[in-house]
Design an enzyme around this catalytic site. Structure first.
Site, PDB file in Angstrom:
ATOM      1  N   SER A 256      39.007  37.461  42.200  1.00  0.00           N
ATOM      2  CA  SER A 256      39.714  36.181  42.131  1.00  0.00           C
ATOM      3  C   SER A 256      39.724  35.534  43.515  1.00  0.00           C
ATOM      4  O   SER A 256      38.668  35.344  44.107  1.00  0.00           O
ATOM      5  CB  SER A 256      41.120  36.390  41.570  1.00  0.00           C
ATOM      6  N   ASP A 359      37.473  31.626  31.150  1.00  0.00           N
ATOM      7  CA  ASP A 359      37.993  31.329  32.481  1.00  0.00           C
ATOM      8  C   ASP A 359      37.477  29.959  32.900  1.00  0.00           C
ATOM      9  O   ASP A 359      36.268  29.743  32.980  1.00  0.00           O
ATOM     10  CB  ASP A 359      37.528  32.400  33.472  1.00  0.00           C
ATOM     11  N   HIS A 389      40.183  35.605  32.990  1.00  0.00           N
ATOM     12  CA  HIS A 389      40.315  35.772  34.433  1.00  0.00           C
ATOM     13  C   HIS A 389      41.153  37.022  34.718  1.00  0.00           C
ATOM     14  O   HIS A 389      42.143  37.282  34.044  1.00  0.00           O
ATOM     15  CB  HIS A 389      40.986  34.528  35.026  1.00  0.00           C
TER      16      HIS A 389
END
Length: 407
Positions: A256, A359, A389
């Site tokens: 991320s 995502d 995600h």
């Protein structure tokens, strides 16, 4: 489609994260100490305790604070595959000091500190050299940590299945420490790894060499040689990395927003070049990077309210991360495709990009990978179906047998 467990978790996650972001944005009353030194983990996070002995899963862990001026820390994950003869691991967990004055059965003196856990033998026998994976956790810049339960579980799996030493970075969080703090921390750890590799080599050279006087004779004998080793190398060398880390095989792994840090550290490695010797960044892995930009992509429009992080929450996270005077979704930290970048893409290391089907950030990550391939950088994309995600690091996702697994 994602499982029901993931959907329910997403609803709870969004509620808690949105409240945290709003609180940090509306009530920026920080402890002065947290501003000067930084915060690397929030009090509401579930923390996994480090265990320097090999646990049931075959991985030992230890925490180190490596910067006296900040809260920057690392957690090292060492798999038992680093030992040539795994059956000897129980005997290597504890080395009893030779000093008769120390009755420390079950502990060992490491750099002058009583220490319990695995310590490699100094002659290097029974030690395998493994690649080093430098890992940066996610959390939208404001949460997460290298020692949280979710990240600890993820890094253990990486260390065991990839047969590598994982160094998880506890970088400073926003908004106490805004950009470029987290990026600077990533670079500091890479430089620290380089220093560790050089210190280990110095330690080996001095330990095996002879100290000669003017007439060519040995000065001070073994005691003198040991004193020089201890003075210049041994007291500063991290033993796990010295015995088991291969600095010529360093991989950056970002999850991320950690992928944004990894990409920046890769750029730094390119610009620094041989100054990082013997560290060699041979590849980077960007897992669902936290990329964004002023001009929305198709997935940003179509899935702006997708699971876990929706676009409005992510923009708020960027407002807390970037300095107010620099807030711009096309900031180099946010959008890797902005023109005028300092490091030409053609010099970047091989880059594996991992994206999730559900995502909204996926298209920009794929576009970045495409740009790398245009300049002949090896940049494959792994597109996980029915994934969201943070799918690889979520506790619920890793425990749900119907969810996709990266490892």
């Amino acid at each position: 489609m994602p499982s029901l467990t993931v959907k329910l978790y997403s609803v709870l996650f969004k509620f808690l994260l949105k409240r945290k972001l709003q609180t940090l944005n509306e009530n920026p009353n920080f402890n002065p100490n947290s501003i000067s030194h930084g915060v690397v983990t929030r009090p509401d996070e579930s923390i996994a305790t480090a265990n320097p002995s090999f646990s049931i899963d075959g991985v030992a862990t230890k925490d180190l604070h490596i910067d006296p001026s900040t809260s920057l820390s690392i957690r090292i994950f060492l798999p038992d595959s680093a030992i040539v003869s795994p059956k000897s691991v129980p005997n290597l967990r504890v080395r009893v000091p030779s000093s008769k004055n120390l009755n420390t059965l079950g502990k060992v003196s490491e750099n002058g500190v009583l220490y319990g856990g695995y310590l490699p033998v100094k002659n290097g026998r029974n030690c395998r050299k493994l690649p080093i994976i430098l890992q940066f956790h996610g959390g939208g810049w404001v949460s997460g940590g290298n020692d949280t339960v979710a990240n600890d579980m993820f890094c253990r799996r990486v260390a065991k299945l990839c047969d590598a030493v994982v160094v998880a970075v506890g970088y400073r969080l926003a908004p106490e420490s805004r950009y470029p703090a987290a990026f600077e921390d990533g670079v500091k750890v890479l430089n620290w790894l380089g220093k560790q590799a050089n210190l280990a080599e110095c330690n080996r050279s001095l330990g095996n060499g002879r100290i000669e006087g003017e007439g060519g004779g040995t000065v001070g004998g073994e005691g003198r040689r040991r004193q020089i080793v201890d003075g210049f190398g041994s007291s500063m060398v991290e033993p796990w990395l010295a015995a088991h880390g291969d600095p010529s095989r360093c991989v950056l792994l970002g999850v991320s927003c950690g992928a944004n840090i990894a990409n920046h550290v890769a750029q730094h490695a390119v610009k620094t070049g041989n100054l990082l010797d013997p560290i060699r960044v041979v590849a980077q892995v960007l897992m669902y990077p936290f990329f964004i930009g002023n001009t929305p992509t198709r997935s940003e429009v179509k899935m702006c309210n997708s699971y876990l992080y929706d676009k409005s929450m992510s923009i708020l996270a960027w407002k807390l991360f970037l300095p107010e005077e620099e807030f711009n979704l096309d900031h180099p930290a946010a959008n890797p495709l902005t023109p005028g970048r300092e490091t030409p893409l053609k010099y970047m290391p091989p880059t594996l990009t991992v994206v999730a089907e559900h995502d909204w950030m996926r298209d920009r990550a794929i576009a970045y990978s495409e740009e790398l391939r245009k300049v002949n950088v090896d940049a494959p994309v792994l597109d996980y179906k029915d994934a969201v995600h943070e799918f690889a690091t979520l506790d619920t996702a890793s425990q749900d047998p119907s969810s996709p697994s990266l490892l």
